[in-house]
Design an enzyme around this catalytic site. Structure first.
Site, mmCIF file in Angstrom:
data_model
loop_
_atom_site.group_PDB
_atom_site.id
_atom_site.type_symbol
_atom_site.label_atom_id
_atom_site.label_comp_id
_atom_site.label_asym_id
_atom_site.label_seq_id
_atom_site.Cartn_x
_atom_site.Cartn_y
_atom_site.Cartn_z
ATOM 1 N N ARG A 63 -22.084 -1.233 1.959
ATOM 2 C CA ARG A 63 -21.480 -2.533 2.274
ATOM 3 C C ARG A 63 -21.811 -2.979 3.701
ATOM 4 N NH1 ARG A 63 -15.194 -3.702 1.043
ATOM 5 N NH2 ARG A 63 -14.690 -2.497 2.900
ATOM 6 N N ARG A 66 0.829 -1.200 0.000
ATOM 7 C CA ARG A 66 0.000 0.000 0.000
ATOM 8 C C ARG A 66 0.863 1.250 0.000
ATOM 9 N NH1 ARG A 66 -4.863 -2.200 2.169
ATOM 10 N NH2 ARG A 66 -6.568 -0.781 2.548
ATOM 11 N N ARG A 89 -18.905 -2.186 8.922
ATOM 12 C CA ARG A 89 -17.575 -1.976 9.490
ATOM 13 C C ARG A 89 -17.429 -0.512 9.878
ATOM 14 N NH1 ARG A 89 -13.447 -4.349 5.103
ATOM 15 N NH2 ARG A 89 -12.380 -2.423 5.644
HETATM 16 P P1 ADP Z 1 -10.063 -1.585 2.318
HETATM 17 O O1 ADP Z 1 -9.200 -2.094 1.189
HETATM 18 O O2 ADP Z 1 -11.494 -1.887 2.113
HETATM 19 O O3 ADP Z 1 -9.726 -0.216 2.777
HETATM 20 P P2 ADP Z 1 -8.741 -3.445 4.038
HETATM 21 O O4 ADP Z 1 -9.591 -4.482 4.648
HETATM 22 O O5 ADP Z 1 -7.804 -3.817 2.953
HETATM 23 O O6 ADP Z 1 -9.732 -2.334 3.619
HETATM 24 O O7 ADP Z 1 -7.871 -2.705 5.176
HETATM 25 C C1 ADP Z 1 -8.456 -2.145 6.327
HETATM 26 C C2 ADP Z 1 -7.427 -1.335 7.100
HETATM 27 O O8 ADP Z 1 -6.316 -2.162 7.478
HETATM 28 C C3 ADP Z 1 -6.773 -0.198 6.323
HETATM 29 O O9 ADP Z 1 -7.582 0.962 6.320
HETATM 30 C C4 ADP Z 1 -5.458 -0.014 7.101
HETATM 31 O O10 ADP Z 1 -5.665 0.671 8.316
HETATM 32 C C5 ADP Z 1 -5.088 -1.437 7.441
HETATM 33 N N1 ADP Z 1 -4.221 -2.010 6.377
HETATM 34 C C6 ADP Z 1 -4.559 -3.018 5.501
HETATM 35 N N2 ADP Z 1 -3.532 -3.293 4.656
HETATM 36 C C7 ADP Z 1 -2.524 -2.445 5.001
HETATM 37 C C8 ADP Z 1 -1.215 -2.216 4.491
HETATM 38 N N3 ADP Z 1 -0.705 -2.921 3.453
HETATM 39 N N4 ADP Z 1 -0.447 -1.257 5.082
HETATM 40 C C9 ADP Z 1 -0.910 -0.538 6.111
HETATM 41 N N5 ADP Z 1 -2.149 -0.682 6.632
HETATM 42 C C10 ADP Z 1 -2.961 -1.625 6.097
#
Ligand code: ADP
Ligand code: ZN
Length: 210
Positions: free
Chosen positions: A122, A88, A152
């Site tokens: 959602r 990310r 959520r």
């Molecule tokens: P979405 O893609 O629907 O935003 P996710 O379920 O992928 O949600 O992620 C939820 C939360 O988990 C993010 O908003 C972040 O806080 C944390 N998160 C997930 N993946 C990462 C990542 N690769 N790096 C940092 N934080 C992460």
């Protein structure tokens, strides 16, 4: 096959990942799911991650990279995997280069206005993780396990906007980072319409990489 799914929160990455995982028999590794499991524990890390997720921010790179590294080392990832929600940040992408060689990056593309509509609608099953939209499931009960659905915390409108900004700032630079390996697909249609070109692409690719 080692695949990264790139796209804004709510673009439909998770839905696409599940289809790929089933057809190509490789695990879906969702860092969001991994963090949601950690948050249920009673530890210092859990409360730290909980706070960050509720605000819509990003968990620190060191923590995230370590968790993904451990997950990828497991036996079920030998044949390949789909990363959903990781990397990310460019920093995470650079760290990943040192851990594993990625074959392809699928970019799931969707306009922000549609994302906001979809995420606000959602609903998630707190028990089995299944995802629904209020329109398709007005009863608000999971069709797989009968649990009442929840929204959520980070799918509430204020947080959605912040998550989209965080994506724009931190994650969209990855489109350049991976420009030599990107396959772009629009997710404006149904899940099946989104998956179809991806399936064709991956089937062709499968012959080349293994
Ligand atoms: P979405 O893609 O629907 O935003 P996710 O379920 O992928 O949600 O992620 C939820 C939360 O988990 C993010 O908003 C972040 O806080 C944390 N998160 C997930 N993946 C990462 C990542 N690769 N790096 C940092 N934080 C992460
Ligand atoms: Zn359920």
């Amino acid at each position: 096959m080692k695949i990264i799914l790139l796209g804004a929160p709510g673009s439909g990455k998770g839905t696409l990942a599940k289809k790929i995982s089933k057809d190509f028999d490789i695990p879906q590794i969702s860092t969001g799911d991994l963090f949601r499991a950690i948050v249920k524990e009673d530890s210092e890390l859990a409360s730290k991650v909980r706070e960050i997720m509720q605000s819509g921010g990003l968990v620190p790179d060191e923590v995230t990279i370590e968790i993904v590294k451990e997950r990828i080392a497991k036996d079920d990832c030998k044949k390949g995997f789909i990363l959903d929600g990781f990397p990310r940040t460019v920093n995470q992408a650079k760290a990943l280069e040192g851990i594993s060689q990625i074959d392809t990056v699928i970019l799931v593309d969707l306009a922000n206005e549609i994302i906001i509509d979809r995420l606000s609608a959602r609903r998630t099953c707190p028990n089995c993780g299944e995802i629904y939209s209020v329109q398709d499931n007005p009863e608000n009960v999971c069709k797989k396990c009968n649990s009442p659905l929840i929204q959520r915390d980070d799918d509430k409108p204020e947080t959605i906007r912040h998550r989209l900004e965080v994506y724009e700032q931190n994650t969209s630079p990855l489109i350049n980072f991976y420009s030599d390996r990107i396959f772009k697909v629009s997710s404006a249609g149904s899940p099946e319409e989104t998956y179809s070109p991806v399936k064709t692409f991956l089937s062709e690719m499968e012959g080349k990489v293994e």
